[in-house]
Every structure is written in structure tokens, then in C-alpha cells.
Design an enzyme around this catalytic site. Structure first.
Site, PDB file in Angstrom:
ATOM      1  N   GLU A 103      -5.548  -3.298   9.892  1.00 50.40           N
ATOM      2  CA  GLU A 103      -4.890  -2.125  10.495  1.00 50.40           C
ATOM      3  C   GLU A 103      -5.899  -1.311  11.309  1.00 50.40           C
ATOM      4  OE1 GLU A 103      -1.378  -1.196   7.235  1.00 50.40           O
ATOM      5  OE2 GLU A 103      -3.354  -0.350   6.897  1.00 50.40           O
ATOM      6  N   LYS A 121       4.328  12.566   2.549  1.00 52.11           N
ATOM      7  CA  LYS A 121       2.964  12.118   2.888  1.00 52.11           C
ATOM      8  C   LYS A 121       2.155  13.197   3.630  1.00 52.11           C
ATOM      9  CE  LYS A 121       3.816   7.513   2.023  1.00 52.11           C
ATOM     10  NZ  LYS A 121       3.811   6.415   2.945  1.00 52.11           N
TER      11      LYS A 121
HETATM   12  C1  5RP Z   1      -0.949  -0.669   4.194  1.00 55.89           C
HETATM   13  C2  5RP Z   1      -0.833   0.725   4.649  1.00 55.89           C
HETATM   14  C3  5RP Z   1       0.526   1.326   4.692  1.00 55.89           C
HETATM   15  O1  5RP Z   1       0.847   1.612   5.997  1.00 55.89           O
HETATM   16  C4  5RP Z   1       0.535   2.568   3.837  1.00 55.89           C
HETATM   17  O2  5RP Z   1       0.117   2.199   2.530  1.00 55.89           O
HETATM   18  C5  5RP Z   1       1.921   3.183   3.772  1.00 55.89           C
HETATM   19  O3  5RP Z   1       2.792   2.317   3.110  1.00 55.89           O
HETATM   20  P1  5RP Z   1       4.323   2.648   2.867  1.00 55.89           P
HETATM   21  O4  5RP Z   1       4.955   2.793   4.198  1.00 55.89           O
HETATM   22  O5  5RP Z   1       4.837   1.455   2.096  1.00 55.89           O
HETATM   23  O6  5RP Z   1       4.400   3.904   2.038  1.00 55.89           O
HETATM   24  O7  5RP Z   1      -1.790   1.380   4.999  1.00 55.89           O
HETATM   25  O8  5RP Z   1      -2.289  -1.059   4.050  1.00 55.89           O
END
Ligand code: 5RP
Length: 225
Positions: A103, A121
Site C-alpha cells: 500500500e 476512524k
Molecule cells: C490494510 C489496510 C486497510 O486499508 C485498513 O486496515 C482499513 O481496513 P478496513 O477498511 O477493513 O477497516 O491498511 O493493510
């Protein structure tokens, strides 16, 4: 509508014909990838996707989204990805889904980055959500001891069957239970210089737009950098 789905669908509107699009990982990004797939099928949208994990690669392939590796594109126009926490000054943590290395690589070569999250978040300061650090297996016990001594409450990430999680890059994840990160830049700089640390989940000065799914609809925040 589910708040993650709301943010994912809203973000997919930013995808334009001809773009090279970074496709993020996680449950929120999954909704966005579904919507991009729908637009390709129903609206004839033409894009090239660059995935950030094997999981997203499988999903994108199943939807017929044309894909290229990050090494086969000159740059990425726009990456849309989830996040674990976003602070009041728009720094973020990622890697809850163990995909932080790929990422961050895709985000680094992207002209724009949209993060899609539900309102839970958005936080004042980062740190409640454990901060993932991706490490080389060889020497990982030494890093665990070091982080313990620093008071970071490290935990080697394991799967439901108790096996150690192995990332797409073949590494381990150590989650740091910090509760509050007072100085994300200083912590990121410290982690960057540790031998055996491949990458960490602090994504600093990366995001250009945040889309938050909330009870009153999606809220879009442009971040000036
Ligand atoms: C994966 C990530 C995800 O984007 C992050 O954990 C958010 O996940 P979710 O949308 O399932 O809450 O960084 O490595």
C-alpha cells in the site's frame, strides 16, 4: 447503507476514463473495487488498476478489471485505500489488513491518494489502533525485545489458527500497542532506521482527499499539502 460502502462508492466517482488507479486493501476498499468493477461493466469505464495486495488482485481479476504491476506503469494517477485511523491533521495509520508495504509503495508513486473510512476512524491523535511494523522474520524476536524495552507493548501478529501472519512480501507483522502517538514523525523516523524493519504503518503527508462515511451521508475533505 453501510458507512464503509458509502465511502467506497463515493470514492469510485473520482475514477476517470484512462486513469491508472491504485486499488487499496481491506473491507472498505473492497466496496470501492466492486463499484469500479461495476462502472467498467455497466458504464464502459476504461482504466488500469494497480493492486496493493494479493487479496485485492483476486477481487479485481474476478471483476474483470485490467491490471498492471506497479513496475509496469510510469506512475499512478489516483490511489483509493482504507485507513485504520486518521488524525485531526490528516496523518494516518494503515496496515490492519497486513498490506501496508505494498500500500505504501503504491501510494508513494501516486499523484493523488483518497482514503475512505467510516466516521469511527477519525480521531484527534493516532495510536489507539495498534501500529503495524512489517519486519524480516530473521531477527524479529530481537525487534520484539527492543520494542518491549521501549514500552511499545509489541505483539507478533498471528492468524485465527495461531500461525504467524506472513505478508504478501513474505514478512512478519509486529503490532505496537501505543495508545497515543505524540509525535508520529519522530516515531516514523525512529522505525525507519531500525535494521530488520521493512516498513511501518505510519502514512505521513500522504492523503490528499478523505471521504468519511457518516449517518448524514459521505463527507469529502480536501487536504491541502
Ligand atoms: C490494510 C489496510 C486497510 O486499508 C485498513 O486496515 C482499513 O481496513 P478496513 O477498511 O477493513 O477497516 O491498511 O493493510
Amino acid at each position: 447503507m453501510n458507512l464503509k460502502q458509502m465511502a467506497g462508492i463515493e470514492a469510485a466517482k473520482y475514477v476517470e476514463d484512462g486513469m491508472i488507479v491504485g486499488l487499496g486493501t481491506g473491507s472498505t476498499a473492497k466496496f470501492m473495487v466492486d463499484e469500479v468493477g461495476r462502472r467498467i461493466k455497466e458504464e464502459g469505464l476504461s482504466i488500469t488498476g494497480v493492486t496493493t495486495s494479493k487479496e485485492t488482485e483476486r477481487q479485481a481479476q474476478s471483476l474483470g478489471i485490467p491490471l498492471k504491476s506497479i513496475d509496469d506503469v510510469p506512475y499512478v494517477d489516483l490511489t483509493i485505500d482504507g485507513a485504520d485511523e486518521i488524525s485531526a491533521d490528516f496523518q494516518g495509520t494503515k496496515g490492519g489488513g497486513a498490506a501496508l508495504l505494498f500500500e505504501k509503495i503504491v501510494a508513494t508513486y501516486s499523484k493523488k491518494c483518497i482514503w475512505i473510512v467510516d466516521e469511527s476512524k477519525m480521531v484527534e491523535k493516532l495510536g489507539k489502533f495498534p501500529l503495524p511494523v512489517e519486519v524480516v522474520p530473521y531477527g524479529s524476536q530481537q525487534l520484539l525485545h527492543l520494542f518491549e524495552k521501549k514500552g511499545y507493548s509489541p505483539v507478533l501478529r498471528t492468524a485465527a489458527d495461531d500461525s504467524t501472519v506472513i505478508t504478501d512480501g513474505g514478512h512478519y507483522i509486529i503490532d505496537l500497542h501505543l495508545q497515543k502517538i505524540e509525535d508520529p514523525i519522530a516515531l516514523g523516523t525512529y522505525l525507519d532506521q531500525l535494521v530488520g524493519v521493512v516498513e511501518h504503518g505510519l502514512f505521513l503527508d500522504v492523503v490528499t482527499t478523505v471521504i468519511v462515511g457518516g449517518e448524514n451521508g459521505p463527507k469529502t475533505i480536501e487536504v491541502s499539502r
